[in-house]
Each structure stands twice: as structure tokens, then as C-alpha cells.
Design an enzyme around this catalytic site. Structure first.
Site, mmCIF file in Angstrom:
data_model
loop_
_atom_site.group_PDB
_atom_site.id
_atom_site.type_symbol
_atom_site.label_atom_id
_atom_site.label_comp_id
_atom_site.label_asym_id
_atom_site.label_seq_id
_atom_site.Cartn_x
_atom_site.Cartn_y
_atom_site.Cartn_z
ATOM 1 N N PRO A 153 -5.578 -9.065 -61.229
ATOM 2 C CA PRO A 153 -4.649 -9.770 -60.337
ATOM 3 C C PRO A 153 -4.128 -8.945 -59.159
ATOM 4 C CG PRO A 153 -3.473 -8.991 -62.263
ATOM 5 C CD PRO A 153 -4.918 -8.608 -62.473
ATOM 6 N N GLY A 154 -4.625 -7.725 -58.984
ATOM 7 C CA GLY A 154 -4.301 -6.987 -57.780
ATOM 8 C C GLY A 154 -3.311 -5.855 -57.931
ATOM 9 N N ASP A 203 -19.916 -11.636 -57.160
ATOM 10 C CA ASP A 203 -20.299 -11.044 -58.439
ATOM 11 C C ASP A 203 -20.637 -9.577 -58.205
ATOM 12 O OD1 ASP A 203 -21.530 -10.255 -60.816
ATOM 13 O OD2 ASP A 203 -22.476 -12.212 -61.132
ATOM 14 N N CYS A 217 -9.691 -1.339 -70.286
ATOM 15 C CA CYS A 217 -8.501 -1.424 -71.146
ATOM 16 C C CYS A 217 -8.965 -1.673 -72.576
ATOM 17 C CB CYS A 217 -7.532 -2.497 -70.669
ATOM 18 S SG CYS A 217 -8.260 -4.123 -70.382
ATOM 19 N N ASP A 242 -13.535 -10.150 -56.449
ATOM 20 C CA ASP A 242 -13.416 -10.775 -57.765
ATOM 21 C C ASP A 242 -14.361 -11.966 -57.823
ATOM 22 O OD1 ASP A 242 -11.369 -10.413 -60.192
ATOM 23 O OD2 ASP A 242 -11.943 -12.525 -60.064
ATOM 24 N N ASP A 290 -12.811 -1.475 -62.406
ATOM 25 C CA ASP A 290 -12.036 -1.892 -63.584
ATOM 26 C C ASP A 290 -12.846 -2.996 -64.259
ATOM 27 O OD1 ASP A 290 -10.146 -2.496 -65.465
ATOM 28 O OD2 ASP A 290 -8.499 -2.767 -64.061
ATOM 29 N N ALA A 349 -11.025 -7.049 -59.045
ATOM 30 C CA ALA A 349 -9.701 -6.616 -58.594
ATOM 31 C C ALA A 349 -8.523 -7.413 -59.133
ATOM 32 C CB ALA A 349 -9.651 -6.650 -57.062
#
Length: 439
Positions: free
Chosen positions: A271-272, A316, A387, A290, A334, A269
Site C-alpha cells: 500500500p505504499g 506484472d 514478511c 503494483d 518486497d 509497492a
């Protein structure tokens, strides 16, 4: 630990020499394998650099990263051997990055050369090389017309990417590879996400207009400023009215189609940004996971600013020791990737990554997805986000996951290529949405 050498107290923070000296250290840290944000954070923590100088140091460092292929090529022509120590190399490529684009950089050539020499003089590691810095930079100015065509004969000199990166893009996107490289070399826009709990896009555009700041709507919650400014100057940022988030990244939360009362997991997650967006859309029982407890602090800070709540968990995603055994209605995955789609925001990535990273990260991400799928309730939805631009991490990953887990693939944008234009200006992200068959 990055070794940061402090400048003497007499060094003036508002001078280009001071800023070049610290930018040189940041560039040297990247050459040693450290991420540029980490290097800059240590410089700012240890030095006495005031906010204006920090902004200048960061700008110089990022500019150097975007021009590193060209400036390295120039240095190979200007110097008999690679400059040592690495901080000297960092100083020379940072100064050359200003000289090859004088008009855009805003410094005249005489000032750059003079201040680069002064930067060497005030640095303990480079004081011996003042004459070398002066000679190399002045030779470039004398012979620029002949040197530039030679330096751009190689792919890195032309495109400012490693050769393997360029070749991989050609293979994956034979029609678009040049546009992708060009977009990655542009400074990113400042795009904001309007918190729909606090304002509409139309209302916030009016707020910006009253503040004398030009902007335009670029998505259901997205506003792009005409001119980037520090976050402290953004109306409503401190109060949680808006957050900084790329337009492509703002697609994630709406794709999950969340509703009040849902139990949601935001895996990987930090930086949020997406965590906050999910909570802006509905009243959720949201758990943000995270692996790094320190990164959870960034999520907490973002949520505090937005006045939103989530359960923050260190763990994890490949394991289930942190999980209470209750299924989730929605999971945002993500997953770790090479970040090849966001190089305009992180230009150091292209120089830090290796060809082998793609396969390793794709394997890690596949393990995470398989474990998360076990935590999803029947009829629940999981959104895969990367990304990355590399198919092995995106489309190929999605196909393999769906086949292995009998997942129903739902409509989603797929691969978004990075763009840098007036109508479309966003990073390169990949989206695949899956639904778990009902019980």
C-alpha cells in the site's frame, strides 16, 4: 463476492449484540476463504455501522481469529456436530473468545451470553438457533474448569495455529518456536514513522507529550505509542508528519542507501509505506509498481497525505511490458509471500494459508527477482524483502538468487523474528541486499 446480510433497522449499533452479529459474518467469511480486512470492508460499506461500532466489530473479529484454535476445540466438546450455518459457528467462536478471557475482554459472562443470544435473534440466518447459542455458552460457563484442559490437549487448542504451521516453526526454529507463536498471538503495537522532512523523532516525541500521549523512540525514524489510538487522533498524521509502519518494516528504505537524483523502482509497492519512506529520505525519480490498479489508489492516497510524488504504474513484475528500458539505480523487491511473519497484524492468515502455498509463492517470487535483476544498472542495489518466516521464501531464496545471478550479497539484517516485548516489539521480516557487478 462476500455475502453480507444486513441487520434490521431496529438493531442498535452500540449494542454488543449488533457488533457480535456482524463479527460473526466476518469470521464466517474467513472460514469461506476470504481475508478478514476484505470481509470487514464489505460489512462497513453495506451496513450503517457508525465508526465506534466499526471499531468494536473489528476488535471482536480479530480477537476471534487469535483464539480460533482454542474456541474450535471447545466447540467440538460442546456441540454434537459442527454448528451450521457458518455464521452460527462465527457467532459462537466470537462469543467464546470473549468468555475465555473475560477480564481482558472487558465484558462479564452474563452480558456476553445474553448479547450473543440477541445477536442470533436479530440475524435472519441464526434466529432459529437462539436456544442453541444459549445452551452452548451456558454449558461452557458451567463446565469451564473441566473443558479448558481438554480443549488445550491439541496443538491448535494450545497455540491457536494450525498443526502444520506449528510443526514447520519447530523445524525451522527449534529454540524459538514457542516465543514466535506467543508473539504472533499478541495485539500489535502502534508504531509510527516520523517523516524526516517534517520533524525529527525528538521533536515529534515532544508533540506527543504536549498532547498527553505516551511514546518512546524505537528506531531512527520510529516511535511507538504506549497506547494505540485511531489514526484520526494521532497528531500530525493527516498533515503527513507521521505514518503508521512497523519498526521492522522501517528498515527497508535506509538499507537501499538512496541519494538525490537516483532512479528507483519500488516493485510490489502497495500500500505504499516503503514508497513513502524512500521519498522522505531523498529526492528520487521513483516508480511504484503494483499488479493491481486498485491497489495503486492506496499508494496515491498515502503519497498525497505526505505531499510526495512518484510515478504509479500497473504491471506484472515478472514481465517488462511496463518498463521503458532504462536501468534503475535501486530496486526494492518486497515480493509476494505467505506473510507468516505478520500474523499478529493479520491473524486470519494462519487459517487461510495452506502448506503448499510456500512453494508456490517462492517460485513466483524467484521469477520476479530474476526479471527485476535485468532492470538493475551495473553497481546498482536490489533489496529483497519478505514478511515470511519460512526459509524457503527467505534465506533459501536469497542464496539461490545470488548463485543464479552472480549477485554480490551485502550486509543486511537477514531474518528478523517477531518479538512482543518492551525493548523490542516488531513483526517478522527478512532482508537480503544485493549489488550488481560493475560493467
Amino acid at each position: 463476492m462476500i455475502q453480507i446480510s444486513l441487520l434490521p433497522p431496529a438493531a442498535k449499533a452500540d449494542s454488543l449484540a449488533y457488533q457480535l452479529a456482524y463479527a460473526a459474518q466476518a469470521v464466517a467469511a474467513v472460514r469461506a476463504g476470504h481475508a478478514l480486512p476484505q470481509a470487514l470492508a464489505q460489512i462497513f460499506t453495506r451496513s450503517d455501522a457508525p465508526p465506534p461500532a466499526r471499531g468494536a466489530i473489528q476488535d471482536l473479529s480479530y480477537r476471534a481469529m487469535r483464539q480460533l484454535g482454542l474456541t474450535d476445540s471447545l466447540l467440538s466438546l460442546l456441540a454434537n456436530k459442527p454448528p451450521q450455518p457458518e455464521v452460527l459457528h462465527g457467532l459462537l467462536v466470537t462469543a467464546l473468545a470473549l468468555l475465555v478471557n473475560e477480564e481482558e475482554a472487558g465484558y462479564d459472562s452474563f452480558t456476553v451470553v445474553d448479547q450473543a443470544v440477541q445477536a442470533a435473534a436479530i440475524s435472519q440466518e441464526m434466529s432459529f438457533a437462539k436456544g442453541v447459542v444459549n445452551a452452548i455458552l451456558r454449558r461452557f460457563l458451567r463446565e469451564r474448569a473441566a473443558l479448558m484442559p481438554q480443549a488445550t490437549k491439541t496443538p491448535p487448542g494450545t497455540w491457536n495455529y494450525p498443526t502444520w504451521w506449528i510443526d514447520r516453526l519447530k523445524g525451522a526454529y527449534p529454540e524459538q518456536w514457542q516465543a514466535i507463536l506467543h508473539a504472533g498471538n499478541q495485539p500489535p503495537p502502534l508504531t509510527l514513522r516520523v517523516n524526516r522532512r517534517r520533524a525529527s523523532v525528538e521533536q515529534y516525541l515532544s508533540t506527543l507529550q504536549q498532547a498527553g500521549m505516551g511514546a518512546r523512540a524505537v528506531g531512527p525514524y520510529a516511535v511507538r505509542l504506549d497506547k494505540p489510538v485511531p489514526v484520526q487522533q494521532i497528531p500530525g498524521f493527516a498533515e503527513g508528519v507521521v505514518s503508521v509502519q512497523d519498526a521492522a518494516a522501517q528498515l527497508a528504505a535506509p538499507l537501499l542507501d538512496v541519494a538525490d537524483g537516483m532512479r528507483v523502482l519500488d516493485a510490489c509497492a502497495a500500500p505504499g509505506g516503503k514508497t513513502g519512506h524512500l521519498l522522505e529520505l531523498a529526492e528520487l525519480d521513483l516508480q511504484a509498481l503494483d499488479h493491481d490498479p486498485r491497489r495503486l489508489q492506496r499508494i496515491a492516497e498515502n503519497l498525497d497525505r505526505l505531499q510526495l510524488k512518484a510515478r504509479l504504474t500497473a504491471g506484472d513484475a515478472r514481465e517488462d511490458g511496463w518498463w521503458d528500458g532504462q536501468g534503475f539505480d535501486r530496486i526494492l523487491a518486497d515480493v509476494p509471500c505467505t506473510a507468516s511473519g505478520i500474523v499478529r497484524r493479520h491473524p486470519d492468515i494462519r487459517w487461510l494459508r495452506r502448506k503448499t502455498d510456500t512453494a508456490q509463492l517462492a517460485t513466483l517470487s524467484a521469477q520476479i527477482l530474476d526479471k527485476l535483476w535485468q532492470m538493475l544498472r551495473p553497481d546498482g542495489k536490489l533489496l529483497l524483502v519478505t514478511c515470511s518466516l519460512w526459509p524457503q521464501e527467505s534465506e533459501q531464496q536469497a542464496i539461490a538468487f545470488a548463485q543464479k545471478n552472480n549477485a554480490i550479497r551485502l550486509p543486511a539484517p537477514g531474518q528478523l523474528l517477531p518479538t512482543a516485548g518492551a525493548d523490542a516489539d516488531h513483526d517478522g521480516l527478512f532482508y537480503a541486499l544485493f549489488q550488481k557487478p560493475g560493467a
